[in-house]
Scaffold this motif. Structure first.
Motif, PDB file in Angstrom:
ATOM      1  N   ILE A   1     -33.282 -11.446   9.071  1.00  0.00           N
ATOM      2  CA  ILE A   1     -32.054 -11.736   8.335  1.00  0.00           C
ATOM      3  C   ILE A   1     -31.056 -10.620   8.600  1.00  0.00           C
ATOM      4  N   SER A   2     -29.846 -11.006   8.956  1.00  0.00           N
ATOM      5  CA  SER A   2     -28.785 -10.019   9.181  1.00  0.00           C
ATOM      6  C   SER A   2     -27.544 -10.432   8.390  1.00  0.00           C
ATOM      7  N   LEU A   3     -26.897  -9.433   7.789  1.00  0.00           N
ATOM      8  CA  LEU A   3     -25.667  -9.638   7.039  1.00  0.00           C
ATOM      9  C   LEU A   3     -24.643  -8.647   7.570  1.00  0.00           C
ATOM     10  N   VAL A   4     -23.558  -9.170   8.131  1.00  0.00           N
ATOM     11  CA  VAL A   4     -22.552  -8.344   8.786  1.00  0.00           C
ATOM     12  C   VAL A   4     -21.195  -8.616   8.168  1.00  0.00           C
ATOM     13  N   GLU A   5     -20.489  -7.548   7.812  1.00  0.00           N
ATOM     14  CA  GLU A   5     -19.132  -7.672   7.285  1.00  0.00           C
ATOM     15  C   GLU A   5     -18.140  -7.506   8.435  1.00  0.00           C
ATOM     16  N   HIS A   6     -17.232  -8.466   8.560  1.00  0.00           N
ATOM     17  CA  HIS A   6     -16.192  -8.410   9.582  1.00  0.00           C
ATOM     18  C   HIS A   6     -14.916  -7.841   8.965  1.00  0.00           C
ATOM     19  N   ARG A   7     -14.380  -6.816   9.615  1.00  0.00           N
ATOM     20  CA  ARG A   7     -13.195  -6.146   9.110  1.00  0.00           C
ATOM     21  C   ARG A   7     -12.114  -6.098  10.175  1.00  0.00           C
ATOM     22  N   SER A   8     -10.892  -5.894   9.699  1.00  0.00           N
ATOM     23  CA  SER A   8      -9.750  -5.639  10.577  1.00  0.00           C
ATOM     24  C   SER A   8      -9.188  -4.281  10.196  1.00  0.00           C
ATOM     25  N   LYS A   9      -9.121  -3.379  11.172  1.00  0.00           N
ATOM     26  CA  LYS A   9      -8.756  -1.999  10.892  1.00  0.00           C
ATOM     27  C   LYS A   9      -7.542  -1.599  11.716  1.00  0.00           C
ATOM     28  N   ARG A  10      -6.596  -0.901  11.047  1.00  0.00           N
ATOM     29  CA  ARG A  10      -5.414  -0.414  11.744  1.00  0.00           C
ATOM     30  C   ARG A  10      -5.778   0.873  12.475  1.00  0.00           C
ATOM     31  N   VAL A  11      -5.430   0.915  13.780  1.00  0.00           N
ATOM     32  CA  VAL A  11      -5.772   2.088  14.588  1.00  0.00           C
ATOM     33  C   VAL A  11      -4.546   2.942  14.878  1.00  0.00           C
ATOM     34  N   VAL A  12      -3.493   2.354  15.464  1.00  0.00           N
ATOM     35  CA  VAL A  12      -2.275   3.092  15.797  1.00  0.00           C
ATOM     36  C   VAL A  12      -1.076   2.233  15.418  1.00  0.00           C
ATOM     37  N   GLY A  13      -0.214   2.783  14.571  1.00  0.00           N
ATOM     38  CA  GLY A  13       0.988   2.048  14.188  1.00  0.00           C
ATOM     39  C   GLY A  13       0.626   0.737  13.521  1.00  0.00           C
ATOM     40  N   ASN A  14       1.126  -0.368  14.093  1.00  0.00           N
ATOM     41  CA  ASN A  14       0.826  -1.698  13.580  1.00  0.00           C
ATOM     42  C   ASN A  14      -0.209  -2.421  14.418  1.00  0.00           C
ATOM     43  N   THR A  15      -0.983  -1.692  15.191  1.00  0.00           N
ATOM     44  CA  THR A  15      -2.038  -2.274  16.014  1.00  0.00           C
ATOM     45  C   THR A  15      -3.324  -2.353  15.205  1.00  0.00           C
ATOM     46  N   TRP A  16      -3.899  -3.555  15.167  1.00  0.00           N
ATOM     47  CA  TRP A  16      -5.120  -3.790  14.401  1.00  0.00           C
ATOM     48  C   TRP A  16      -6.242  -4.190  15.342  1.00  0.00           C
ATOM     49  N   THR A  17      -7.437  -3.810  15.006  1.00  0.00           N
ATOM     50  CA  THR A  17      -8.610  -4.159  15.807  1.00  0.00           C
ATOM     51  C   THR A  17      -9.713  -4.653  14.887  1.00  0.00           C
ATOM     52  N   ASP A  18     -10.553  -5.550  15.423  1.00  0.00           N
ATOM     53  CA  ASP A  18     -11.656  -6.107  14.641  1.00  0.00           C
ATOM     54  C   ASP A  18     -12.882  -5.193  14.749  1.00  0.00           C
ATOM     55  N   THR A  19     -13.512  -4.949  13.627  1.00  0.00           N
ATOM     56  CA  THR A  19     -14.722  -4.129  13.580  1.00  0.00           C
ATOM     57  C   THR A  19     -15.801  -4.863  12.790  1.00  0.00           C
ATOM     58  N   LYS A  20     -17.032  -4.398  12.967  1.00  0.00           N
ATOM     59  CA  LYS A  20     -18.171  -4.981  12.257  1.00  0.00           C
ATOM     60  C   LYS A  20     -18.942  -3.875  11.545  1.00  0.00           C
ATOM     61  N   HIS A  21     -19.410  -4.206  10.371  1.00  0.00           N
ATOM     62  CA  HIS A  21     -20.221  -3.272   9.582  1.00  0.00           C
ATOM     63  C   HIS A  21     -21.488  -4.000   9.156  1.00  0.00           C
ATOM     64  N   THR A  22     -22.620  -3.544   9.681  1.00  0.00           N
ATOM     65  CA  THR A  22     -23.903  -4.166   9.370  1.00  0.00           C
ATOM     66  C   THR A  22     -24.380  -3.706   7.996  1.00  0.00           C
ATOM     67  N   ILE A  23     -24.486  -4.653   7.091  1.00  0.00           N
ATOM     68  CA  ILE A  23     -24.946  -4.346   5.740  1.00  0.00           C
ATOM     69  C   ILE A  23     -26.465  -4.424   5.653  1.00  0.00           C
ATOM     70  N   ARG A  24     -27.042  -5.421   6.328  1.00  0.00           N
ATOM     71  CA  ARG A  24     -28.492  -5.578   6.280  1.00  0.00           C
ATOM     72  C   ARG A  24     -28.958  -6.197   7.594  1.00  0.00           C
ATOM     73  N   ASP A  25     -30.068  -5.683   8.102  1.00  0.00           N
ATOM     74  CA  ASP A  25     -30.680  -6.237   9.307  1.00  0.00           C
ATOM     75  C   ASP A  25     -32.180  -5.959   9.207  1.00  0.00           C
TER      76      ASP A  25
END
Length: 372
Positions: free
Chosen positions: A93-117
């Motif tokens: 069982i895996s539970l992953v949170e998908h996030r959008s994070k601002r890196v530079v200025g108004n540029t956003w990138t998608d990231t993942k945070h594993t809560i459980r695996d």
């Protein structure tokens, strides 16, 4: 002339890195080839009534490396899926949170945070598809390779986060927005066709598959034997390709380095020969000049053969002396700064890379200086 060059540590580091990478690829290639050979030579056994009797006749009631095919069955109660009524013996069982994070200025990138695996195992066995009474117990399932690589997906859901306008504004200001949660459940279901490769032994009248004491790979997988062999062959093929490529590149770099060292040695020999020839020429010129001064002195009535030199001439001679030893005359022109400040002896003795004593510029080469 001579081109003065230091040791190219970057090239040497590149060669060392290339050969280290090639060695790693070579080991992967040999390991993959050995795994393919081991699996191909593994004794293929059919689950039947004569298996226990055959083990009784073996040394220590053990077969070193075998391959058994059958279907999965639990020992006792099976695992039940959290989201359906499916039964299995391995659950991941895996539970992953998908996030959008601002890196530079108004540029956003998608990231993942594993809560459980997590992965859970229960004891299971491999039994015949048509003869359920003939079975082999699988020991230490956590040690088996590829067991969790081909599990059946029993649940796959993405829950999108529904935030309020205020919450979205706060997340936007903080620079990190949660998009949702992705939960996946995968299981090795009861009745799945698998193969087990390992050491087969007879304990308490039951056939058990366990990790080989010889160090060979212990494998339980839903792949067929042919698919498993092809997978190892593919890995070995790419490792062999990269190994040969690194060998070619490393050989080219090593040849280039040896060529540079050879040309440097050749130029050094030429430089020393040039210095020797120029040194002999200057010695001969000095002897001739001394003899000429002696003759001039005798003609002018000076029995010691010396010239009458005024203070101005002495100052001019001092300005013509080497700036390092202050003894010999200046005899070489430093390129590319153009300074005439060294004698041949000091040019030969100074360490490389040679720097101009006047301006500290890098000396690329030098040429003899002949005064008229």
């Amino acid at each position: 002339m001579m081109v003065l060059q230091p040791i190219d540590w970057g090239l040497i580091t590149g060669i060392a890195t290339d050969f280290a990478f090639g060695y790693c690829m070579y080991k992967l290639y040999t390991y993959g080839s050995r795994y393919v050979e081991d699996i191909q030579k593994a004794t293929h056994l059919e689950l039947g009534t004569g298996l226990e009797k055959e083990l009784e006749q073996c040394t220590d009631k053990t077969m070193p490396y075998v391959c058994i095919a059958g279907v999965v069955a639990p020992v006792g109660n099976p695992m039940i899926s959290r989201y359906s009524d499916r039964e299995g013996v391995v659950q991941s069982i895996s539970l992953v949170e998908h996030r959008s994070k601002r890196v530079v200025g108004n540029t956003w990138t998608d990231t993942k945070h594993t809560i459980r695996d997590t992965s859970e195992f229960i004891p299971f066995l491999i039994r015949g598809a048509t003869q359920p009474d003939h079975q082999v117990y699988v020991t230490e399932p956590r040690s088996a390779e590829y067991l969790t690589d081909n599990l059946m997906t029993t649940h796959d859901k993405f829950d999108q986060v529904n935030s309020s306008v205020l919450r979205r504004g706060i997340d936007f200001i903080s620079g990190e927005i949660s998009k949702g949660f992705h939960e996946v459940e995968r299981m090795l279901l009861v009745g799945t066709q698998v193969i087990g490769i390992g050491e087969l032994t007879l304990e308490a009248g039951k056939a058990r598959l366990r990790p080989p004491v010889s160090g060979k790979r212990y494998i339980v997988t839903a792949l067929s034997k042919e698919e498993l062999i092809n997978k190892f062959k593919s890995q070995s093929k790419w490792a062999k390709f990269f190994y040969k490529m690194s060998l070619v590149i490393g050989s080219c770099l090593l040849t280039f380095l040896l060529y540079r060292w050879y040309t440097k040695f050749r130029d050094e020999q030429q430089r020393r020969q040039l210095l020797q020839d120029v040194r002999e020429e200057h010695r001969r010129a000095r002897r001739e000049a001394a003899e000429q001064r002696a003759r001039n002195g005798r003609q002018q009535g000076n029995p010691e053969g010396g010239d009458v030199i005024d203070d101005q001439e002495e100052q001019d001679d001092d300005r013509e002396l080497c700036v390092v030893c202050l003894t010999n005359p200046r005899e070489v022109v430093l390129i590319s700064c153009g300074h005439i400040c060294l004698c041949l002896d000091c040019t030969d003795l100074l360490p490389t890379p040679l720097l101009c004593p006047v301006c500290r510029a890098r000396v690329e080469r030098f040429v003899p200086y002949y005064r008229p």
